[in-house]
Design a protein around this motif. Structure first.
Motif, PDB file in Angstrom:
ATOM      1  N   ASP A  86       0.938  -1.478  -0.453  1.00 44.44           N
ATOM      2  CA  ASP A  86      -0.170   0.195  -0.053  1.00 44.44           C
ATOM      3  C   ASP A  86       1.066   0.985   0.193  1.00 44.44           C
ATOM      4  O   ASP A  86       1.969   1.418   1.277  1.00 44.44           O
ATOM      5  CB  ASP A  86      -0.589   0.025   1.340  1.00 44.44           C
ATOM      6  N   PRO A  87       1.198   1.999  -1.086  1.00 43.39           N
ATOM      7  CA  PRO A  87       1.219   3.644  -0.497  1.00 43.39           C
ATOM      8  C   PRO A  87       1.645   4.648   0.625  1.00 43.39           C
ATOM      9  O   PRO A  87       2.732   4.531   0.819  1.00 43.39           O
ATOM     10  CB  PRO A  87       0.940   4.265  -2.164  1.00 43.39           C
ATOM     11  N   ARG A  88       0.626   3.618   1.437  1.00 43.94           N
ATOM     12  CA  ARG A  88       0.759   4.440   2.271  1.00 43.94           C
ATOM     13  C   ARG A  88       1.933   3.678   3.612  1.00 43.94           C
ATOM     14  O   ARG A  88       1.994   3.972   4.545  1.00 43.94           O
ATOM     15  CB  ARG A  88      -0.526   4.867   2.990  1.00 43.94           C
ATOM     16  N   ASN A  89       1.723   2.821   3.040  1.00 50.86           N
ATOM     17  CA  ASN A  89       3.381   1.676   3.924  1.00 50.86           C
ATOM     18  C   ASN A  89       4.297   2.130   3.096  1.00 50.86           C
ATOM     19  O   ASN A  89       4.755   1.036   2.874  1.00 50.86           O
ATOM     20  CB  ASN A  89       2.449   0.260   4.422  1.00 50.86           C
ATOM     21  N   SER A  90       5.486   3.176   4.030  1.00 50.39           N
ATOM     22  CA  SER A  90       6.716   3.392   2.756  1.00 50.39           C
ATOM     23  C   SER A  90       7.737   2.603   3.345  1.00 50.39           C
ATOM     24  O   SER A  90       8.608   1.952   2.740  1.00 50.39           O
ATOM     25  CB  SER A  90       6.519   4.797   3.035  1.00 50.39           C
ATOM     26  N   GLY A  91       7.497   1.950   4.248  1.00 48.88           N
ATOM     27  CA  GLY A  91       8.492   1.097   5.001  1.00 48.88           C
ATOM     28  C   GLY A  91       8.888  -0.159   4.672  1.00 48.88           C
ATOM     29  O   GLY A  91       9.948  -0.212   4.418  1.00 48.88           O
ATOM     30  N   SER A  92       7.560  -0.917   4.253  1.00 48.29           N
ATOM     31  CA  SER A  92       7.613  -1.814   3.366  1.00 48.29           C
ATOM     32  C   SER A  92       8.138  -1.590   1.802  1.00 48.29           C
ATOM     33  O   SER A  92       9.168  -2.502   1.573  1.00 48.29           O
ATOM     34  CB  SER A  92       6.383  -2.206   2.832  1.00 48.29           C
ATOM     35  N   GLY A  93       7.768  -0.740   1.367  1.00 52.55           N
ATOM     36  CA  GLY A  93       8.472  -0.492  -0.458  1.00 52.55           C
ATOM     37  C   GLY A  93      10.073  -0.471  -0.286  1.00 52.55           C
ATOM     38  O   GLY A  93      10.580  -0.495  -0.607  1.00 52.55           O
ATOM     39  N   LYS A  94      10.206   0.355   1.009  1.00 51.09           N
ATOM     40  CA  LYS A  94      11.786   0.772   0.891  1.00 51.09           C
ATOM     41  C   LYS A  94      12.803  -0.738   1.506  1.00 51.09           C
ATOM     42  O   LYS A  94      13.764  -0.564   0.884  1.00 51.09           O
ATOM     43  CB  LYS A  94      12.337   1.281   2.267  1.00 51.09           C
ATOM     44  N   VAL A  95      11.949  -1.933   2.178  1.00 47.04           N
ATOM     45  CA  VAL A  95      12.422  -2.966   2.098  1.00 47.04           C
ATOM     46  C   VAL A  95      12.760  -4.185   0.655  1.00 47.04           C
ATOM     47  O   VAL A  95      13.947  -3.771   0.534  1.00 47.04           O
ATOM     48  CB  VAL A  95      11.772  -4.061   3.358  1.00 47.04           C
ATOM     49  N   MET A  96      11.624  -3.333   0.014  1.00 45.69           N
ATOM     50  CA  MET A  96      11.831  -3.972  -1.603  1.00 45.69           C
ATOM     51  C   MET A  96      13.077  -3.695  -2.339  1.00 45.69           C
ATOM     52  O   MET A  96      13.840  -4.011  -2.542  1.00 45.69           O
ATOM     53  CB  MET A  96      10.002  -4.231  -2.536  1.00 45.69           C
ATOM     54  N   GLN A  97      13.069  -2.222  -1.864  1.00 47.82           N
ATOM     55  CA  GLN A  97      14.250  -1.071  -2.644  1.00 47.82           C
ATOM     56  C   GLN A  97      16.049  -1.929  -2.130  1.00 47.82           C
ATOM     57  O   GLN A  97      16.333  -2.322  -2.793  1.00 47.82           O
ATOM     58  CB  GLN A  97      14.015  -0.097  -2.101  1.00 47.82           C
ATOM     59  N   LYS A  98      15.469  -1.923  -0.626  1.00 50.64           N
ATOM     60  CA  LYS A  98      17.360  -2.308  -0.251  1.00 50.64           C
ATOM     61  C   LYS A  98      17.644  -3.975  -0.567  1.00 50.64           C
ATOM     62  O   LYS A  98      18.592  -4.302  -0.733  1.00 50.64           O
ATOM     63  CB  LYS A  98      16.726  -3.162   1.120  1.00 50.64           C
ATOM     64  N   CYS A  99      16.569  -4.765  -0.628  1.00 52.95           N
ATOM     65  CA  CYS A  99      16.463  -6.242  -1.246  1.00 52.95           C
ATOM     66  C   CYS A  99      16.804  -6.230  -3.047  1.00 52.95           C
ATOM     67  O   CYS A  99      16.686  -7.444  -3.369  1.00 52.95           O
ATOM     68  CB  CYS A  99      15.415  -6.753  -1.054  1.00 52.95           C
ATOM     69  N   GLY A 100      16.775  -5.023  -3.553  1.00 51.97           N
ATOM     70  CA  GLY A 100      17.057  -5.402  -5.180  1.00 51.97           C
ATOM     71  C   GLY A 100      16.268  -5.135  -5.914  1.00 51.97           C
ATOM     72  O   GLY A 100      16.259  -5.468  -7.290  1.00 51.97           O
ATOM     73  N   LEU A 101      14.715  -5.389  -5.250  1.00 60.92           N
ATOM     74  CA  LEU A 101      13.645  -4.672  -5.815  1.00 60.92           C
ATOM     75  C   LEU A 101      13.135  -3.870  -6.964  1.00 60.92           C
ATOM     76  O   LEU A 101      14.410  -2.979  -6.247  1.00 60.92           O
ATOM     77  CB  LEU A 101      12.515  -5.332  -5.262  1.00 60.92           C
ATOM     78  N   THR A 102      12.484  -3.415  -8.170  1.00 61.47           N
ATOM     79  CA  THR A 102      12.681  -2.514  -8.652  1.00 61.47           C
ATOM     80  C   THR A 102      10.758  -1.576  -8.789  1.00 61.47           C
ATOM     81  O   THR A 102      10.647  -2.622  -8.646  1.00 61.47           O
ATOM     82  CB  THR A 102      13.379  -2.726 -10.794  1.00 61.47           C
ATOM     83  N   TYR A 103      11.063  -0.777  -8.574  1.00 60.15           N
ATOM     84  CA  TYR A 103       9.403  -0.726  -8.368  1.00 60.15           C
ATOM     85  C   TYR A 103       8.941  -0.638  -9.969  1.00 60.15           C
ATOM     86  O   TYR A 103       9.789   0.576 -11.075  1.00 60.15           O
ATOM     87  CB  TYR A 103       9.670   1.305  -8.223  1.00 60.15           C
ATOM     88  N   GLU A 104       7.607  -1.243 -10.250  1.00 62.30           N
ATOM     89  CA  GLU A 104       7.497  -1.381 -11.790  1.00 62.30           C
ATOM     90  C   GLU A 104       6.251   0.067 -11.259  1.00 62.30           C
ATOM     91  O   GLU A 104       5.780  -0.322 -13.294  1.00 62.30           O
ATOM     92  CB  GLU A 104       7.468  -2.763 -12.255  1.00 62.30           C
TER      93      GLU A 104
END
Length: 189
Positions: free
Chosen positions: A138-156
């Motif tokens: 969920d865009p309001r859960n930015s902490g989760s997105g930061k985990v994804m980025q740190k793990c090498g996932l690309t925002y699509e």
């Protein structure tokens, strides 16, 4: 994919392992009964240890299936589980796995989920033979997105009103990493 099931994975601070019935009290105390944890999830906060014990019992039966992947995240220094990470969707035809994770709010911002997710990504690419690992938040859960980025996932991209959670119908931010990108990054290290 070469399904292997939920095998134990160890990192510097963590033991990722199958959840067991004996974990019910810690699971309830550490994340399943934590309203902060479930705010943006698709399941409600557990009201009792019994509810946690029941879902753990259901998961334990699923471990017989080699395509079932669900790890509890045990913090070595604590000696009990503080969260979970699992394959919540998969498609063998495209060799794609979708990851979901949660961790008790006491442990947010300490790099624990990043450490766990990196280990699971390595297992899925190197042992299982996945071609794509993806996750959403969920865009309001930015902490989760930061985990994804740190793990090498690309925002699509962000799909508008394409998902739901305890907030209702919501947008979803999609992240992914392909096996070729994972192995290329690993070679550079």
């Amino acid at each position: 994919m070469r399904h292997q099931g939920t095998r134990q994975i160890e990192t510097e601070r963590l033991i990722l392992r199958r959840i067991e019935e004996r974990d019910a009290e810690a699971a309830f105390r550490n994340w399943m009964g934590d309203h902060k944890v479930t705010e943006y999830l698709m399941w409600s906060t557990h009201a009792s240890v019994g509810e946690s014990r029941s879902i753990i019992g259901e998961w334990m039966k699923l471990y017989e299936d080699p395509s079932f992947y669900l790890w509890t995240i045990e913090l070595r220094e604590l000696g009990e589980p503080i969260g979970s990470i699992s394959v919540v969707e998969q498609d063998d035809r495209t060799q794609k796995v979708h990851i979901g994770y949660c961790i008790g709010s006491k442990w947010w911002g300490k790099g624990i989920m990043t450490e766990a997710f990196r280990a699971v990504i390595a297992y899925l690419f190197e042992e299982v033979g996945a071609n794509r690992v993806e996750a959403r938040h969920d865009p309001r859960n930015s902490g989760s997105g930061k985990v994804m980025q740190k793990c090498g996932l690309t925002y699509e991209g962000t799909l508008r009103e394409a998902d739901w959670n305890n907030q209702g119908i919501v947008d979803e931010c999609i992240y992914g990493i392909l096996a070729k990108d994972y192995f290329a990054a690993k070679e550079k290290k």
